[in-house]
Design a protein around this motif. Structure first.
Motif, PDB file in Angstrom:
ATOM      1  N   ALA A  23       0.829  -1.201   0.000  1.00  0.00           N
ATOM      2  CA  ALA A  23       0.000   0.000   0.000  1.00  0.00           C
ATOM      3  C   ALA A  23       0.866   1.255   0.000  1.00  0.00           C
ATOM      4  O   ALA A  23       0.550   2.241  -0.672  1.00  0.00           O
ATOM      5  CB  ALA A  23      -0.919  -0.021   1.218  1.00  0.00           C
ATOM      6  N   GLY A 119      -4.447  -4.896   1.318  1.00  0.00           N
ATOM      7  CA  GLY A 119      -5.316  -3.745   1.136  1.00  0.00           C
ATOM      8  C   GLY A 119      -6.009  -3.723  -0.207  1.00  0.00           C
ATOM      9  O   GLY A 119      -5.557  -4.344  -1.177  1.00  0.00           O
ATOM     10  N   TRP A 121      -7.623  -0.716  -2.779  1.00  0.00           N
ATOM     11  CA  TRP A 121      -7.531   0.732  -2.933  1.00  0.00           C
ATOM     12  C   TRP A 121      -8.161   1.184  -4.238  1.00  0.00           C
ATOM     13  O   TRP A 121      -8.037   0.511  -5.259  1.00  0.00           O
ATOM     14  CB  TRP A 121      -6.060   1.168  -2.892  1.00  0.00           C
ATOM     15  CG  TRP A 121      -5.366   0.738  -1.646  1.00  0.00           C
ATOM     16  CD1 TRP A 121      -4.712  -0.452  -1.439  1.00  0.00           C
ATOM     17  CD2 TRP A 121      -5.320   1.449  -0.418  1.00  0.00           C
ATOM     18  NE1 TRP A 121      -4.237  -0.512  -0.152  1.00  0.00           N
ATOM     19  CE2 TRP A 121      -4.593   0.643   0.510  1.00  0.00           C
ATOM     20  CE3 TRP A 121      -5.793   2.690   0.002  1.00  0.00           C
ATOM     21  CZ2 TRP A 121      -4.341   1.047   1.816  1.00  0.00           C
ATOM     22  CZ3 TRP A 121      -5.543   3.098   1.310  1.00  0.00           C
ATOM     23  CH2 TRP A 121      -4.825   2.286   2.190  1.00  0.00           C
ATOM     24  N   PRO A 134      -4.282   7.101  -3.143  1.00  0.00           N
ATOM     25  CA  PRO A 134      -5.377   6.141  -3.306  1.00  0.00           C
ATOM     26  C   PRO A 134      -6.327   6.178  -2.110  1.00  0.00           C
ATOM     27  O   PRO A 134      -5.917   6.453  -0.975  1.00  0.00           O
ATOM     28  CB  PRO A 134      -4.654   4.788  -3.390  1.00  0.00           C
ATOM     29  CG  PRO A 134      -3.262   5.118  -3.801  1.00  0.00           C
ATOM     30  CD  PRO A 134      -2.961   6.444  -3.180  1.00  0.00           C
ATOM     31  N   ALA A 136      -9.000   4.190   0.414  1.00  0.00           N
ATOM     32  CA  ALA A 136      -9.277   2.844   0.923  1.00  0.00           C
ATOM     33  C   ALA A 136     -10.638   2.404   0.405  1.00  0.00           C
ATOM     34  O   ALA A 136     -11.666   3.011   0.721  1.00  0.00           O
ATOM     35  CB  ALA A 136      -9.236   2.845   2.444  1.00  0.00           C
ATOM     36  N   TYR A 137     -10.650   1.356  -0.392  1.00  0.00           N
ATOM     37  CA  TYR A 137     -11.859   0.939  -1.104  1.00  0.00           C
ATOM     38  C   TYR A 137     -12.964   0.466  -0.159  1.00  0.00           C
ATOM     39  O   TYR A 137     -14.146   0.674  -0.425  1.00  0.00           O
ATOM     40  CB  TYR A 137     -11.494  -0.174  -2.095  1.00  0.00           C
ATOM     41  CG  TYR A 137     -12.611  -0.554  -3.032  1.00  0.00           C
ATOM     42  CD1 TYR A 137     -12.981   0.267  -4.082  1.00  0.00           C
ATOM     43  CD2 TYR A 137     -13.298  -1.761  -2.869  1.00  0.00           C
ATOM     44  CE1 TYR A 137     -13.995  -0.088  -4.956  1.00  0.00           C
ATOM     45  CE2 TYR A 137     -14.318  -2.127  -3.742  1.00  0.00           C
ATOM     46  CZ  TYR A 137     -14.662  -1.282  -4.775  1.00  0.00           C
ATOM     47  OH  TYR A 137     -15.674  -1.648  -5.633  1.00  0.00           O
TER      48      TYR A 137
END
Length: 260
Positions: A23, A119, A121, A134, A136-137
């Motif tokens: 990440a 992670g 993203w 990016p 955080a999805y």
């Protein structure tokens, strides 16, 4: 992309090859790209073809030292990330206009990136003034970023509204896509009189803590919300500005093409 092409791309954005697809590495690459490769729609007005293949997009960014709009920038960036070991999935989105109306399907291309440390993203270096890092999805709360405060909000249908400072930017469809799926959207945006890309010129990049944008002959620098606007007087000044601020060398000044 082979090792030589990947290294050339990394040199283009001034980034080192990451030791692993983490990440942190993704964030560094994302910001480096935004600071090195401009968001621009010059090809639309210079009569240049836009070919949605990874090879063509990477060549435009790396060899031709140009930028592009979402399909081009995120398409090329996705190829780089894949070569570096990231798991990359293109996603389609519909963009909200100033009146809150949604645009066409495949209006925008963004990237879902999975990293080695677990992670997920949302990476998007192709939307103009968007997040610098990016998002955080899986996070549904506010995410603070140098570009603003962002939030991902689930709709009843399972899509995601991407909000910046409380204002919806685009509606993201979580179903996986391929680069070829965006051919129709790219054709629309470079040919339709209804597309904002055919009606205006834009070239924009992050420069330190400022954003520099050239629209036609209007040069705007934005820093801490304060805008400085300069009107360029001649073609020579415009061409010099493209090279100085965006690293783009052109033989002639782009002008908005008449709609047909």
């Amino acid at each position: 992309m082979d090792t030589e092409q990947t290294d050339a791309y990394l040199r283009r954005i001034g980034a080192a090859r990451p030791a692993a697809p983490t990440a942190r590495a993704l964030g560094e690459l994302h910001l480096a790209h935004l600071r090195s490769v401009p968001f621009e729609n010059l090809s639309v007005h210079l009569g240049e073809e836009i070919e949605l293949t990874a090879e063509a997009l990477v060549a435009k960014v790396v060899r031709e030292r140009r930028g592009g709009f979402c399909y081009e920038l995120n398409g090329a960036f996705g190829a780089l990330l894949t070569a570096l070991g990231f798991d990359v999935t293109p996603l389609q989105a519909r963009v909200y206009d100033e009146k809150g109306r949604l645009g066409i399907p495949f209006d925008h291309l963004a990237l879902l990136v999975r990293t080695q440390d677990g992670g997920q993203w949302l990476a998007d270096i192709g939307f103009g003034a968007q997040s610098h890092l990016p998002l955080a999805y899986g996070e549904r709360g506010e995410q603070t970023d140098p570009g603003g405060t962002f939030r991902l909000v689930e709709s009843a249908e399972g899509d995601l509204d991407v909000l910046k400072d409380g204002k919806p930017q685009y509606l993201l469809d979580p179903r996986p896509r391929t680069l070829a799926d965006f051919t129709g959207g790219a054709w629309y945006h470079r040919t339709s009189p209804a597309s904002h890309f055919t009606r205006s010129l834009v070239c924009s990049i992050i420069d330190g803590d400022s954003r520099i944008t050239l629209s036609g002959r209007t040069l705007t620098t934005t820093r801490d919300g304060e805008r400085t606007v300069t009107e360029l007087a001649s073609e020579a000044e415009v061409l010099a500005a493209y090279e100085r601020y965006f690293g783009i060398r052109l033989e002639r000044e782009p002008r908005v093409r008449a709609s047909r």
